[in-house]
Scaffold this active site. Structure first.
Site, mmCIF file in Angstrom:
data_model
loop_
_atom_site.group_PDB
_atom_site.id
_atom_site.type_symbol
_atom_site.label_atom_id
_atom_site.label_comp_id
_atom_site.label_asym_id
_atom_site.label_seq_id
_atom_site.Cartn_x
_atom_site.Cartn_y
_atom_site.Cartn_z
ATOM 1 N N SER A 118 -13.585 -4.040 0.369
ATOM 2 C CA SER A 118 -14.576 -3.520 -0.614
ATOM 3 C C SER A 118 -15.664 -3.839 -0.485
ATOM 4 O O SER A 118 -16.511 -4.219 -1.352
ATOM 5 C CB SER A 118 -14.071 -3.752 -2.157
ATOM 6 O OG SER A 118 -14.553 -2.900 -3.093
ATOM 7 N N TYR A 166 0.889 -1.269 0.096
ATOM 8 C CA TYR A 166 0.118 0.069 0.152
ATOM 9 C C TYR A 166 0.860 1.218 -0.097
ATOM 10 O O TYR A 166 1.647 1.392 0.693
ATOM 11 C CB TYR A 166 -0.796 -0.011 1.319
ATOM 12 C CG TYR A 166 -1.856 -0.996 1.084
ATOM 13 C CD1 TYR A 166 -2.233 -1.836 0.053
ATOM 14 C CD2 TYR A 166 -2.642 -1.396 2.192
ATOM 15 C CE1 TYR A 166 -3.391 -2.926 -0.007
ATOM 16 C CE2 TYR A 166 -3.638 -2.058 2.105
ATOM 17 C CZ TYR A 166 -3.968 -3.154 1.379
ATOM 18 O OH TYR A 166 -4.858 -4.149 1.257
#
Length: 369
Positions: A213, A59
């Site tokens: 998500s 990330y």
């Protein structure tokens, strides 16, 4: 709001039902939150009672891990915080052993993550994605060695085939390795594929699902419309992408968005809150990962578990988002299973056979005064 905590899979690790995702910590990818905003979201999450933080070495080029470690240290929360991070992705072009799930990369990656996080241990260490090459035996043995060395407390898998997850858990059980406590998978009203294999696996074999998500990359927040013009958010920039994780614009999904908006209106809740609540209540789900780029988004999301909605409204969302069961799961429904049972009503266990354990109430006094 109040935050409840539950054990992750078959482990004794207590985690909050909402986890804070940090993929948005940093702007290196052209979107995300700057340091000030990331810190504000971290503080809001902690103050709401959250204790579960999800990150990865990939990330924002390591920024997410670094900032998370700094924020945790600044508030003296290391013993309270449950930190999950991941390995697999390659950040060194030309070097095949700087990525993947082999022992060489795992040992490299864990030390790099520990350094960025500024800690001596990782609470939950996950394989980020199946590399199709490394034997599960090598992965499980290496992760078990890290647990025994004290660098890792618990282990998990992210984005793997169900057969691989089953094999990994069987290897752990048969060889006495640290078991898989978590499965990190995409799950939302728009993406329900994991219900056929992973949800039953999670509930039966002790690996709690960490849903990523849950808003389908923002589609279920209501900010996207089929014929809209302009840039409403990150998904607009991926309308023509080949990345499977961002291909959300379809007739089925627009129908889900339409029904979700109606249900949210009837509940007087935001679409995001209703979508998150739906995911959190699904079988096998241990925690739902929140990902936001703005403080207001996170604050709204943190209220997602402050309500419950009637069964008839939930059924409407179930119906509009249901997809046909793929083979062989199409053979496992009542239409054929009734033939297997000889037409007699047959079940797993009677209602109430296994009662939930909920620890709550007033603590006893240990003072004589």
């Amino acid at each position: 709001m109040s935050m409840n905590y539950y054990t992750l899979g078959n482990s004794g690790l207590r985690v909050s039902r909402l986890a804070l995702g940090t993929m948005t910590f940093g702007t290196e990818w052209g979107w995300g939150a700057d340091r000030e905003t990331a810190r504000a979201m971290f503080d809001a999450y902690v103050e709401a009672g959250g204790n579960f933080f999800d990150t990865a070495d990939l990330y924002t080029g390591g920024t997410a891990e670094t900032w998370l470690g700094e924020f945790v240290a600044e508030r003296g929360l290391r013993d309270k915080a449950v930190i999950a991070t991941k390995f697999t992705m390659n950040t060194e072009p030309g070097n095949p052993n700087a990525g993947g799930n082999g022992r060489k990369n795992i040992m490299r990656a864990v030390d790099a993550s520990l350094k960025r996080l500024g800690t001596d241990h990782i609470d939950l260490y996950l394989m980020h994605v199946w590399d199709r090459l490394t034997p599960a035996e090598e992965v499980l043995r290496t992760l078990d060695d890290l647990v025994r060395a004290g660098k890792v407390r618990h282990i998990g898998l992210s984005d793997v085939p169900a057969w691989y997850a089953g094999r990994a858990q069987a290897i752990a059980e048969l060889r006495g390795y640290e078991p898989v406590s978590a499965l990190q998978l995409e799950y939302s009203l728009a993406e329900r594929s994991i219900e056929h294999e992973f949800a039953p696996f999670a509930s039966r074999h002790g690996a709690g699902i960490m849903a990523w998500s849950p808003l389908a990359s923002g589609l279920l927040s209501g900010k996207y419309r089929p014929a809209q013009a302009g840039n409403a958010g990150r998904l607009d920039g991926f309308r023509n992408t080949t990345h499977p994780g961002f291909q959300k614009f379809s007739e089925r999904n627009w129908a889900i968005v339409t029904e979700l908006e109606k249900v949210a209106s009837e509940l007087d809740r935001s679409m995001a809150q209703v979508a998150l609540n739906w995911v959190a209540a699904q079988p096998g789900v241990a925690t739902v990962i929140l990902g936001a780029t703005k403080l207001a988004q996170l604050q709204d999301n943190l209220r997602a578990l402050d309500f419950s909605f009637p069964a008839d409204l939930r059924k409407r969302l179930d119906s509009v988002s249901l997809a046909p069961a793929p083979f062989p799961h199409s053979f496992f429904g009542p239409e054929i299973q009734v033939r297997v049972a000889g037409g007699v009503v047959t079940g797993d266990k009677p209602s109430g056979y296994s009662l939930p354990v909920m620890i709550e109430g007033e603590a006893v006094s240990i003072s004589s005064n």
